[in-house]
Design an enzyme around this catalytic site. Structure first.
Site, PDB file in Angstrom:
ATOM      1  N   CYS A 278     -16.212   6.724   1.307  1.00 55.09           N
ATOM      2  CA  CYS A 278     -17.464   6.447   2.021  1.00 55.09           C
ATOM      3  C   CYS A 278     -17.487   6.890   3.482  1.00 55.09           C
ATOM      4  O   CYS A 278     -18.435   7.553   3.917  1.00 55.09           O
ATOM      5  CB  CYS A 278     -17.761   4.944   2.027  1.00 55.09           C
ATOM      6  SG  CYS A 278     -17.058   3.981   0.699  1.00 55.09           S
TER       7      CYS A 278
ATOM      8  N   LYS B 121     -16.795  10.669   4.244  1.00 52.48           N
ATOM      9  CA  LYS B 121     -17.910  11.359   3.573  1.00 52.48           C
ATOM     10  C   LYS B 121     -19.188  11.271   4.423  1.00 52.48           C
ATOM     11  O   LYS B 121     -19.860  12.263   4.675  1.00 52.48           O
ATOM     12  CB  LYS B 121     -18.094  10.726   2.194  1.00 52.48           C
ATOM     13  CG  LYS B 121     -19.183  11.255   1.304  1.00 52.48           C
ATOM     14  CD  LYS B 121     -20.515  10.596   1.440  1.00 52.48           C
ATOM     15  CE  LYS B 121     -20.594   9.101   1.283  1.00 52.48           C
ATOM     16  NZ  LYS B 121     -20.659   8.599  -0.050  1.00 52.48           N
TER      17      LYS B 121
ATOM     18  N   ALA C 253     -26.621   3.994  -3.201  1.00 49.44           N
ATOM     19  CA  ALA C 253     -27.221   5.104  -2.441  1.00 49.44           C
ATOM     20  C   ALA C 253     -26.467   6.396  -2.694  1.00 49.44           C
ATOM     21  O   ALA C 253     -25.270   6.387  -2.972  1.00 49.44           O
ATOM     22  CB  ALA C 253     -27.188   4.781  -0.951  1.00 49.44           C
TER      23      ALA C 253
ATOM     24  N   THR D  43     -17.789   0.071  -2.776  1.00 46.10           N
ATOM     25  CA  THR D  43     -17.025  -0.716  -1.812  1.00 46.10           C
ATOM     26  C   THR D  43     -17.524  -2.157  -1.649  1.00 46.10           C
ATOM     27  O   THR D  43     -16.719  -3.096  -1.729  1.00 46.10           O
ATOM     28  CB  THR D  43     -17.011   0.008  -0.449  1.00 46.10           C
ATOM     29  OG1 THR D  43     -16.106   1.100  -0.577  1.00 46.10           O
ATOM     30  CG2 THR D  43     -16.580  -0.882   0.684  1.00 46.10           C
TER      31      THR D  43
ATOM     32  N   TYR E   8     -22.941  11.342  -7.891  1.00 48.25           N
ATOM     33  CA  TYR E   8     -23.274  11.267  -6.470  1.00 48.25           C
ATOM     34  C   TYR E   8     -22.281  12.027  -5.607  1.00 48.25           C
ATOM     35  O   TYR E   8     -22.647  12.608  -4.579  1.00 48.25           O
ATOM     36  CB  TYR E   8     -23.445   9.814  -6.021  1.00 48.25           C
ATOM     37  CG  TYR E   8     -22.166   9.031  -5.788  1.00 48.25           C
ATOM     38  CD1 TYR E   8     -21.609   8.944  -4.519  1.00 48.25           C
ATOM     39  CD2 TYR E   8     -21.521   8.369  -6.833  1.00 48.25           C
ATOM     40  CE1 TYR E   8     -20.445   8.217  -4.294  1.00 48.25           C
ATOM     41  CE2 TYR E   8     -20.372   7.644  -6.618  1.00 48.25           C
ATOM     42  CZ  TYR E   8     -19.822   7.566  -5.350  1.00 48.25           C
ATOM     43  OH  TYR E   8     -18.676   6.856  -5.132  1.00 48.25           O
TER      44      TYR E   8
ATOM     45  N   GLU F 127     -23.427  14.824  -2.956  1.00 52.73           N
ATOM     46  CA  GLU F 127     -23.127  14.640  -1.537  1.00 52.73           C
ATOM     47  C   GLU F 127     -22.305  15.797  -0.979  1.00 52.73           C
ATOM     48  O   GLU F 127     -22.593  16.306   0.111  1.00 52.73           O
ATOM     49  CB  GLU F 127     -22.384  13.311  -1.338  1.00 52.73           C
ATOM     50  CG  GLU F 127     -23.293  12.101  -1.578  1.00 52.73           C
ATOM     51  CD  GLU F 127     -22.566  10.770  -1.543  1.00 52.73           C
ATOM     52  OE1 GLU F 127     -23.237   9.739  -1.395  1.00 52.73           O
ATOM     53  OE2 GLU F 127     -21.318  10.744  -1.678  1.00 52.73           O
TER      54      GLU F 127
ATOM     55  N   HIS G 274     -46.097   0.485  11.171  1.00 54.49           N
ATOM     56  CA  HIS G 274     -46.626   1.843  11.161  1.00 54.49           C
ATOM     57  C   HIS G 274     -46.265   2.586  12.425  1.00 54.49           C
ATOM     58  O   HIS G 274     -46.276   1.972  13.505  1.00 54.49           O
ATOM     59  CB  HIS G 274     -48.164   1.765  11.015  1.00 54.49           C
ATOM     60  CG  HIS G 274     -48.820   3.087  10.888  1.00 54.49           C
ATOM     61  ND1 HIS G 274     -48.758   3.836   9.731  1.00 54.49           N
ATOM     62  CD2 HIS G 274     -49.539   3.826  11.783  1.00 54.49           C
ATOM     63  CE1 HIS G 274     -49.427   4.958   9.913  1.00 54.49           C
ATOM     64  NE2 HIS G 274     -49.901   4.985  11.142  1.00 54.49           N
TER      65      HIS G 274
ATOM     66  N   THR H 162      -9.572   4.013  -0.560  1.00 47.77           N
ATOM     67  CA  THR H 162     -10.442   5.172  -0.783  1.00 47.77           C
ATOM     68  C   THR H 162     -11.600   5.186   0.193  1.00 47.77           C
ATOM     69  O   THR H 162     -11.910   6.211   0.811  1.00 47.77           O
ATOM     70  CB  THR H 162     -10.974   5.145  -2.228  1.00 47.77           C
ATOM     71  OG1 THR H 162      -9.853   5.089  -3.107  1.00 47.77           O
ATOM     72  CG2 THR H 162     -11.810   6.369  -2.529  1.00 47.77           C
ATOM     73  N   CYS H 163     -12.285   4.067   0.339  1.00 48.25           N
ATOM     74  CA  CYS H 163     -13.504   4.032   1.151  1.00 48.25           C
ATOM     75  C   CYS H 163     -13.249   4.508   2.570  1.00 48.25           C
ATOM     76  O   CYS H 163     -13.930   5.389   3.076  1.00 48.25           O
ATOM     77  CB  CYS H 163     -14.073   2.609   1.162  1.00 48.25           C
ATOM     78  SG  CYS H 163     -15.519   2.457   2.213  1.00 48.25           S
TER      79      CYS H 163
ATOM     80  N   GLY I 149     -15.802  12.900 -12.108  1.00 51.93           N
ATOM     81  CA  GLY I 149     -15.581  11.488 -12.437  1.00 51.93           C
ATOM     82  C   GLY I 149     -14.262  10.971 -11.912  1.00 51.93           C
ATOM     83  O   GLY I 149     -13.437  11.715 -11.382  1.00 51.93           O
TER      84      GLY I 149
ATOM     85  N   GLU J  95     -43.335   1.537   4.911  1.00 50.56           N
ATOM     86  CA  GLU J  95     -44.598   0.794   4.796  1.00 50.56           C
ATOM     87  C   GLU J  95     -45.289   1.076   3.458  1.00 50.56           C
ATOM     88  O   GLU J  95     -46.086   0.277   2.979  1.00 50.56           O
ATOM     89  CB  GLU J  95     -45.547   1.101   5.958  1.00 50.56           C
ATOM     90  CG  GLU J  95     -46.078   2.515   5.999  1.00 50.56           C
ATOM     91  CD  GLU J  95     -46.987   2.764   7.209  1.00 50.56           C
ATOM     92  OE1 GLU J  95     -47.922   1.982   7.414  1.00 50.56           O
ATOM     93  OE2 GLU J  95     -46.746   3.742   7.946  1.00 50.56           O
TER      94      GLU J  95
ATOM     95  N   GLU K 147       0.856  -1.193   0.000  1.00 52.06           N
ATOM     96  CA  GLU K 147       0.000   0.000   0.000  1.00 52.06           C
ATOM     97  C   GLU K 147       0.895   1.247   0.000  1.00 52.06           C
ATOM     98  O   GLU K 147       1.748   1.390   0.871  1.00 52.06           O
ATOM     99  CB  GLU K 147      -0.933  -0.011   1.213  1.00 52.06           C
ATOM    100  CG  GLU K 147      -1.723   1.266   1.416  1.00 52.06           C
ATOM    101  CD  GLU K 147      -2.507   1.722   0.194  1.00 52.06           C
ATOM    102  OE1 GLU K 147      -3.302   0.940  -0.346  1.00 52.06           O
ATOM    103  OE2 GLU K 147      -2.309   2.881  -0.245  1.00 52.06           O
TER     104      GLU K 147
END
Ligand code: FAD
Length: 457
Positions: free
Chosen positions: A47, A50, A340, A310, A177, A181, A434, A41-42, A261, A439, A34
């Site tokens: 993620c 963020k 998401a 991820t 996204y 975000e 409920h 990144t995550c 991008g 629902e 590494e």
């Protein structure tokens, strides 16, 4: 310390770490190289930080409705505190990732790995050469910065996590996204925020109702949206950055962020020498077992361009380890992956959009639009949207899309019945809970509209 390994992994991110941990657990001698920080990144600049910033920014909405529940709140915000606390949490996670690698015996090497051939990797700083029966490339990607004059005055998501101070205003170029975000984050923390995007609406590829809802929701939070426009150049003007747009307009901003991008990390890695082919789009080409054109080299995660998320990188890393080190050939099914957008409003989706589904035969579309309950005591008029797309006549659920509070948590659970091939009748059999927003997905009666023979009725 031996330089011979069963597996050398280049890149200690989501995919690489999972593959290395599992392979080491199966008894393989593993090294993970590494060059920046373990977690990738995550964990380090995606993620996790963020979402922590998103949580910070969401207090703005909560304070906004607090008065309607009887609270009086005097709020102040301190950016350095948020950054310092986030850094502490990321350091904790990085240490946990290193420990999780070392526990089953993997060696973590802090350096840059460059392929010499199908079985050897050279470390750029130390010069050490590692021999491996199998090499896994899990090098991820990097933000793309447009080649325009003054581009160096802007920054990307990488730097956004370490700003010394919040700018007075920000221009974010992009419509994906990450743009949505970060616009939410900056606007929620009090920064005057503008998005400029060359397309006609944010979140290209998402269902149209989600795109329009996101556009409206961002604007409702004071975010300016400029569509069909691009940044042409940046130049310094006192403490501001003067931005020239493609429509000849010029305007000053306190900061400019590119969310234009991401590109795969493939350059300068010796891929050619090792006989590793790329796809037309510049990603590493792999088969369903993540094997590259060189049979001893595999690749997983963002660098393969299959689905830059991820959990997908993790799944691909796990499948690789199963295949190569547990004698259990395992391919990842990329056909049904939920996704998401942790903006405000939040959006989450799985399966086909309405436009896509309408080309797959006759379909029924069920839509509910309602005020989220938390807003009902205030004058906030924003609507939540839940949408179910099924094969005609109560058939298989083909797509599910939610915009509003908790969207990602709702869709995560919808992935289970959809992966099992659930039908509208299966959803109907479930008893509602409920009062919840979810629902709505199990109480739809008549379709909002239908498509028959490709025609919307
Ligand atoms: P990475 O995690 O990028 O790891 C690659 C690693 O390889 C890096 O640590 C890099 O330093 C290292 N490396 C590269 N080249 C070398 C080399 N030659 N030698 C040694 N090391 C090298 N996904 C989600 O699912 N949900 C989210 O909410 C989400 N939010 C995101 C937000 C942002 C701002 C960004 C940028 C991404 C986000 N993602 C999200 C995407 C997610 O981070 C990636 O899909 C995931 O990290 C990919 O994992 P990977 O293993 O392929 O690569």
């Amino acid at each position: 310390m031996t330089d011979k390994f069963d597996l050398v992994v280049i890149g200690g991110g989501s995919g690489g770490v999972r593959a290395a941990r599992l392979a080491a657990g199966y008894g393989a001698k593993v090294a993970v190289i590494e060059e920046y920080r373990v977690g990738g990144t995550c964990v380090i600049r995606g993620c996790v930080p963020k979402k922590l910033f998103v949580y910070a920014s969401r207090f703005a909405d909560m304070f906004d409705v607090a008065a309607s529940f009887g609270w009086s709140v005097e709020a102040g915000f301190d950016w350095p505190t948020l950054v310092a606390n986030k850094d502490k949490e990321i350091a904790r996670l990085e240490a946990a990732y290193v420990a999780a690698l070392e526990k089953p015996g993997a060696e973590v090497i802090r350096d840059r790995g460059i392929l010499l051939d199908g079985n050897r990797v050279q470390l750029a700083a130390s010069g050490r050469v590692l021999e491996a029966g199998t090499i896994l490339i899990a090098t991820g990607g990097h933000p793309f910065i447009p080649d325009i004059p003054g581009a160096e005055l802007g920054f990307t998501s990488n730097e956004a996590f370490h700003l010394q101070q919040l700018p007075r205003s920000i221009l974010i170029e992009g419509g994906g996204y990450i743009a949505a975000e970060f616009a939410t984050i900056f606007a929620g923390l009090g920064v005057d925020t503008t998005i400029v995007y060359r397309g006609d609406c944010v979140l290209r590829g998402f269902d149209e109702d989600m795109r329009q809802g996101m556009s409206a929701g961002l604007q409702a939070r004071g975010i300016r949206l400029i569509y069909a426009t691009q940044v042409r150049s940046l130049r310094r003007s006192g403490s501001d950055i003067l931005v020239s747009f493609s429509d000849e307009v010029e305007a000053p901003f306190g900061a400019v962020m590119f969310a234009t991008g991401r590109r795969p990390n493939v350059e300068g890695y010796g891929l050619e020498a090792a006989g590793v082919d790329l796809t037309e789009d510049g990603f590493i080409a792999v088969d369903k077992y993540s094997r590259t054109s060189n049979p001893s080299i595999y690749a997983v995660g963002d660098v393969t361009g299959r689905s830059a998320l991820t959990p997908v990188a993790i799944r691909e890393g796990a499948a690789f380890a199963e295949t190569v080190f547990n004698n259990n050939p395992t391919a990842v099914d990329h056909s049904l992956i939920g996704t998401a957008v942790f903006a405000e409003p939040e959006v989450a989706s799985i399966g086909l959009t309405e436009a896509e589904a309408a080309t797959h035969g006759d379909i029924d579309v069920y839509i509910a639009r309602f005020r989220p309950m938390i807003n009902t005591l205030s004058d906030r008029s924003e609507r939540m949207v839940t949408k179910l797309i099924t094969a005609a006549g109560g058939g298989r659920v083909m797509g599910c899309h939610v915009l509003g509070p908790g969207a990602a948590e709702i869709i995560q659970l919808v992935t289970v019945p959809m992966t099992m091939g659930a039908t509208k009748a299966d959803f109907d059999r479930a008893v509602a809970m409920h009062p919840t927003a979810a629902e709505e997905l199990v109480t739809f009666r008549a379709p909002t509209h239908r498509y028959r023979g490709g025609v919307k009725l």
